[in-house]
Every structure is written in C-alpha cells, then in structure tokens.
Scaffold this motif. Structure first.
Motif, short mmCIF file in Angstrom:
data_model
loop_
_atom_site.label_atom_id
_atom_site.label_comp_id
_atom_site.label_asym_id
_atom_site.label_seq_id
_atom_site.Cartn_x
_atom_site.Cartn_y
_atom_site.Cartn_z
N ALA A 73 6.71 -2.18 -10.36
CA ALA A 73 7.42 -2.69 -9.20
C ALA A 73 7.37 -1.71 -8.03
O ALA A 73 7.41 -2.09 -6.86
N LYS A 74 7.27 -0.43 -8.38
CA LYS A 74 7.24 0.61 -7.34
C LYS A 74 5.84 1.16 -7.11
O LYS A 74 5.65 2.08 -6.32
N ASN A 75 4.85 0.63 -7.83
CA ASN A 75 3.48 1.14 -7.73
C ASN A 75 3.45 2.66 -7.91
O ASN A 75 2.81 3.39 -7.14
N THR A 76 4.14 3.12 -8.90
CA THR A 76 4.28 4.56 -9.11
C THR A 76 4.04 4.91 -10.57
O THR A 76 4.47 4.17 -11.47
N VAL A 77 3.34 6.01 -10.77
CA VAL A 77 3.10 6.55 -12.09
C VAL A 77 3.85 7.87 -12.21
O VAL A 77 3.90 8.63 -11.23
N TYR A 78 4.39 8.13 -13.37
CA TYR A 78 5.17 9.34 -13.58
C TYR A 78 4.56 10.18 -14.71
O TYR A 78 3.93 9.65 -15.62
N LEU A 79 4.79 11.46 -14.60
CA LEU A 79 4.46 12.37 -15.70
C LEU A 79 5.73 13.18 -16.00
O LEU A 79 6.13 14.03 -15.20
#
Length: 122
Positions: A73-79
């Motif tokens: 939904a946020k077009n975000t990838v996290y590490l």
C-alpha cells in the motif's frame, strides 16, 4: 524510477535498525526487490530480497537477524535488522527489477538502485 532509502545511522553492537526503501515510478507489484550492502574496499553483496508473493531470501550472514518485508500500500520495502554486529557496517542499498532468470544476490542483475543509506555499528 526512484528508489529512496532511509533509516540508516549509528548504533552499538547488539542494537537494531529498520531501513526503508520507497519505490516510485516502477511496477512495484512485480519481481524482486533486493537489499545490498557495500563496505569500504569490498564488493557489493546481497543481503536479502523479497518477491511479489512475499517469498524471501537471505544471505547466510544475516539469517535469523535481518527480516525483509514490504508494504504494498505504501510501495515501500523494509529491512529490519537486529543483533547488529560491527561487520554489518556498510552502505546499504535497495534494488529493483531483477533480470529474468537472474540470481537475487547478484547486483549486476538489477536495473534500478537507490542512493544508499549508511549503517555504522560500533
């Protein structure tokens, strides 16, 4: 296509950080999104990657300590990084658009890169 990393910083050994990679101008809901790192004098190495369906891959050196996730939904990838070690110190990059048949951990198989965010563990 823009990939913008954030969340890096300085932390003591054993600490945690969460890196973010905001993706725009790209067909986000497809293909692999990868995280890489590069320490001074060393080659860029694959850290983790996540595929459309949520499948993930990790380098042996970070298994059990790092977790990659994505918020479509946020077009975000996290590490998410925990139990950080001094050897985790590096510039961290996100990458998108793995070539068909490419290996997720090969930086030369990705077509788009962010500018990087520095992680320093002391």
């Amino acid at each position: 296509v823009q990939l913008v990393e954030s969340g890096g910083g300085s932390v003591q050994a054993g600490g945690s950080l969460r890196l973010s990679c905001a993706v725009s101008g790209y067909t986000y809901n497809s293909n692999y999104l990868g995280w890489f790192r590069q320490a001074p004098g060393k080659e860029r190495e694959g850290v983790a990657a996540i595929y459309l369906g949520g499948n993930t891959d990790y380098a042996d050196s970070v298994k059990g300590r790092f977790t990659v996730s994505r918020d479509n939904a946020k077009n975000t990838v996290y590490l998410h990084m925990k139990s950080l070690k001094p050897e985790d110190t590096a510039m961290y990059y996100c990458a998108a658009d793995l070539n068909a048949g490419g290996r997720w951990y090969r930086p030369d198989e990705y077509n788009y890169w962010g500018q990087g965010t520095q992680v320093t563990v002391s």
